[in-house]
Design a protein around this motif. Structure first.
Motif, PDB file in Angstrom:
ATOM      1  N   SER A   1       0.828  -1.207   0.000  1.00  0.00           N
ATOM      2  CA  SER A   1       0.000   0.000   0.000  1.00  0.00           C
ATOM      3  C   SER A   1       0.859   1.253   0.000  1.00  0.00           C
ATOM      4  O   SER A   1       0.483   2.270  -0.597  1.00  0.00           O
ATOM      5  CB  SER A   1      -0.948  -0.009   1.206  1.00  0.00           C
TER       6      SER A   1
ATOM      7  N   MET B   1      -0.035   5.310  -0.132  1.00  0.00           N
ATOM      8  CA  MET B   1      -0.804   5.279   1.107  1.00  0.00           C
ATOM      9  C   MET B   1       0.154   5.285   2.300  1.00  0.00           C
ATOM     10  O   MET B   1       1.246   4.721   2.229  1.00  0.00           O
ATOM     11  CB  MET B   1      -1.712   4.049   1.129  1.00  0.00           C
TER      12      MET B   1
ATOM     13  N   THR C   1      -9.813  -0.394   2.560  1.00  0.00           N
ATOM     14  CA  THR C   1     -10.947   0.528   2.447  1.00  0.00           C
ATOM     15  C   THR C   1     -12.016   0.234   3.486  1.00  0.00           C
ATOM     16  O   THR C   1     -12.615   1.146   4.068  1.00  0.00           O
ATOM     17  CB  THR C   1     -11.552   0.442   1.037  1.00  0.00           C
TER      18      THR C   1
ATOM     19  N   GLU D   1     -18.165   9.212   5.656  1.00  0.00           N
ATOM     20  CA  GLU D   1     -16.806   8.712   5.452  1.00  0.00           C
ATOM     21  C   GLU D   1     -16.406   7.820   6.620  1.00  0.00           C
ATOM     22  O   GLU D   1     -16.707   8.120   7.773  1.00  0.00           O
ATOM     23  CB  GLU D   1     -15.826   9.881   5.318  1.00  0.00           C
TER      24      GLU D   1
ATOM     25  N   THR E   1     -10.764   5.161   3.105  1.00  0.00           N
ATOM     26  CA  THR E   1     -11.122   5.709   1.796  1.00  0.00           C
ATOM     27  C   THR E   1     -12.553   5.359   1.418  1.00  0.00           C
ATOM     28  O   THR E   1     -12.970   5.598   0.291  1.00  0.00           O
ATOM     29  CB  THR E   1     -10.156   5.190   0.710  1.00  0.00           C
TER      30      THR E   1
END
Length: 764
Positions: A160, A165, A333, A405, A409
């Motif tokens: 990642s 990230m 995610t 959110e 992500t």
């Protein structure tokens, strides 16, 4: 009254229950007349240098048409999946070295399929063994000859951090100030997809075009991959998917054995067919899960989680495929799940091992995320001395109808997580179950009772650009044909799409035919995967059907000598009339005749594109009994409240949830692909791989709940993977809960009798 929302029996079933499906291996097509049968000679070692290949004995055997190596077919290296180290290339038939047991090295073509087995035995491949790495920990520690691609300097193929990230913070710093902190490393074990129909394909060159029949979940994607493999444009390839006997994600992509058939057919000058054996399928088809996860949760003694950190290492198998994308773009995610945790981090990496490649498998990265956070919540509850259901209540996102959110992500569409929990607990009789558990413990009952809870959220319809193609054509007799870019293999699309067409047009669903899986007829489509079909494919059909009605209205107005604005459709009988005067009407056959006279057709194609994916959620409550003497854990009840938005056909949903729970229970209690230290697959058939059957499963209890999504006009979210995502953690939790009074805090899945017995007797 709309047909949508009613229990309509599947129109597909009479065929499958009587004459049966027509699968790729069953094809009797004149275009395959005289076809040779392909058998692949596979590596018997997990990691070795290819010293030499001798095919001379095989070439002269009875029935042998040809024997081909990579050199014979002029094969060039092909790159790995886009996120992986680009140096980790392969050829479709192995060259230089082999990297897992079952990797194809030589292709043999014979007149009959049985002759291929004998000819394959006559091919001699001299291999020089290299050290094998068959586990994540071994792959990370490897160096020198243990590296699958020594020039890369590492078995890590993606991470990642490599795509920008952030790395995880040092745990001591991240959890500083947390009054309660738990940490545990767990394994989400490797499992096999086990489709009842193994991989199968057939290929023929006709007038310069490659026609290939393939057992696939995505005909259009297969066409593009085959075009690249054969060095031709996509319009020079036609892919036809006959009936497909199960996929579960493992048939999304195209395997080397399939991509080779076009070249082999050219080389031997005739069509070719290939169908693998079950053992070949267990050795070489892509597998699922295979993550090593370190979970850390911190918070306060009252059960509030304020910090969550997840570290994931994904086993990618020998050749990086789509599995390398799953931890970074799915597991990461969805890491926080349904919980409103202020501080969340997740770092992922993938390593190559001398095993079969990891691909998408029912849920594909989302079950792994749920398993991690749910296991963490149970451990946190235990540390705080609180009931696991109560700790969940205290950490949920509050119900919401606007996007939220999740601090990674993910952006969730709608959610009522507390509602699903309470529905499931009430239906299960949670308080009564806890009382019964206490009674059994006090009385020394032979059967210990365990109760497990899992509340999950997942992402569906997140594939590609969130779009799908739908087309509807009305014929002269008033019947209709629907064309879809989705590719069903058990989901019931022929039923669902016909229901949508009837609801919009009034044409009875028994007069609607659904066509899919032929790229010459449906050239565009994203296939069936990721629980996307209804919310995108179904919406495309609805959009096309609604547009067709609008196209028909001016024709009806002309026939009825009225203003177009006054024309309405009675979708209970498929007739157009002037508003308020239904006695005089025109049906679809009359509309079709008039359209034909005007030089028009009743043919509409639409592309639906969603603004975002959807995020179905739910709660599962599992009840198990554990035998004190043997450690055998048996699932005795399973309550599932899965919210997939507006339900179009409860019968189809029941089937999807039922199958999902079965596969989730299988992972929790029975199934695991096991390799020895030398990379040999010890579970390469159904005698050794414990695939679940109906005998091991109870009837499940499904609790209805519908929270419509605003993402599409149907209000629908995905349901195909929900059962799998919610069931595995809840069942694992239930097994551990049955033994919690003995000091047991964790048992790895599958919770086999041996593991349970050892934990029970070790007290932890």
């Amino acid at each position: 009254m709309s047909i949508l929302g009613t229990r309509v029996q599947r129109v597909e079933d009479p065929k499958f229950l009587t004459t049966g499906g027509v699968y790729t291996a069953d094809l009797d097509d004149e275009r395959l007349a005289g076809a040779g049968h392909v058998t692949y000679v596979r590596s018997t070692m997990a990691h070795a240098t290819i010293v030499s290949i001798d095919t001379s004995d095989a070439v002269g055997m009875d029935g042998v048409i040809g024997v081909y190596t990579a050199a014979d077919l002029g094969l060039e290296p092909v790159p790995p999946f886009a996120l992986a180290n680009p140096e980790m290339t392969k050829t479709l038939l192995a060259t230089g070295k082999v990297r897992y047991v079952g990797e194809p090295v030589v292709a043999v073509v014979t007149e009959r399929a049985d002759q291929g087995e004998d000819a394959a035995e006559a091919v001699f491949i001299e291999l020089e063994p290299l050290p094998a790495v068959a586990s994540i920990t071994d792959a990370l520690a490897a160096s020198g000859d243990s590296l699958l691609w020594p020039d890369t300097g590492s078995n890590v193929c993606s991470a990642s951090t490599a795509v920008g990230m952030p790395a995880n913070t040092d745990p001591a710093e991240f959890f500083a100030g947390c009054e309660v902190m738990v940490e545990h490393t767990i394994t989400n074990q490797r499992v096999a997809a086990c489709p009842l129909e193994v991989r199968s394909a057939a290929a023929a060159w006709i007038d310069g075009r490659l026609v290939q029949w393939d057992s696939t979940q995505h005909a259009q994607g297969a066409r593009d991959a085959l075009a690249a493999a054969n060095g031709v444009e996509a319009d020079a390839v036609r892919v036809i998917a006959p009936d497909v006997g199960g996929g579960f994600g493992a048939k999304i992509g195209v395997y080397p054995e399939e991509m080779l058939l076009g070249g082999i057919a050219k080389a031997c000058g005739r069509p070719v067919r290939w169908t693998e054996t079950r053992s070949e399928n267990m050795l070489s088809q892509g597998q699922g899960r295979a993550q090593l996860q370190t979970i850390r949760l911190g918070g306060t003694p009252d059960g509030r989680v304020t910090h969550y950190q997840l570290d994931v290492t994904q086993d990618a198998g020998a050749h990086p495929e789509i599995g390398v994308a799953l931890p970074t773009f799915m597991t990461r995610t969805m890491a926080p799940g349904v919980y409103d945790i202020e501080n969340v981090e997740c770092e992922t990496r993938c390593v190559v091992t001398n095993t079969a490649s990891i691909v998408a498998y029912r849920g594909a990265g989302r079950p792994e995320a749920t398993a991690a956070i749910e296991r963490g919540m149970d451990l946190f509850a235990l540390e705080c001395g609180l009931d696991p259901a109560e700790v969940r209540r205290r950490n949920f996102f509050a119900p919401f109808t606007e996007p939220v959110e999740n601090r990674m992500t993910g952006v969730y569409d709608v959610g009522d997580y507390i509602g699903s929990l309470e529905n499931a607990l009430d239906a299960a009789g949670y308080d009564e179950l806890r009382a019964e558990q206490a009674r059994r413990r006090e009385s020394g009952d032979q059967k210990l009772l365990g109760i497990g809870v899992c509340t999950y959220v997942e992402i569906t319809g997140g594939v590609g650009d969130f779009s799908e193609t739908g087309r509807i054509v009305v014929h002269g007799d008033g019947t209709a044909t629907v064309y879809t870019g989705t590719s069903p293999h058990g989901q019931g699309h022929a039923t669902a799409w016909a229901m949508i067409a009837q609801d919009s047009t009034g044409i009875p669903m028994e007069s609607v035919t659904v066509i899919h899986g032929d790229t010459d007829v449906v050239p565009s489509g994203l296939g069936t995967m990721g629980s996307r079909s209804l919310q995108q494919g179904g919406m495309a059909v609805k959009q096309a059907a609604d547009a067709l009605v609008e196209k028909a209205k001016p024709i009806a107005a002309s026939l009825l000598e009225a203003n177009e604005a006054d024309i309405v459709l009675d979708n209970t009988n498929g007739t157009f009339h002037v508003a308020g005067t239904p006695a005089v009407s025109k049906g679809w056959p009359e509309i079709h005749a008039a359209a034909t006279e005007q030089g028009e057709d009743l043919d509409v194609e639409e592309v639906f594109k969603a603004a975002m994916p959807t995020f179905p959620f739910g709660t599962h409550v599992a009840v198990v009994e554990v035998d004190r003497d043997t450690g055998q854990a048996r699932l005795v009840r399973h309550v599932a409240c899965d919210d997939a938005g507006v339900i179009m056909n409860p019968m189809l949903v029941d089937g999807q949830v039922h199958g999902g729970i079965a596969q989730g229970a299988a992972q929790a209690l029975y199934e695991e692909v096991v390799y020895d230290a030398d990379g040999n697959n010890l579970t390469s058939n159904f005698m050794d791989y414990a695939m679940v059957s109906a005998a091991e499963l109870p009837s499940y209890e499904r609790i209805p709940m519908e929270t419509p999504t605003p993402v599409n006009a149907l209000g629908a979210k995905g349901i195909g993977e929900s059962g799998t995502i919610g069931s595995t953690p809840s069942i694992q939790s239930a097994v551990i809960d049955a033994l919690s009074h003995l000091g047991v805090r964790h048992i790895e899945i599958p919770c086999t009798p041996m593991r349970v017995w050892e934990a029970m007797n070790a007290g932890g």
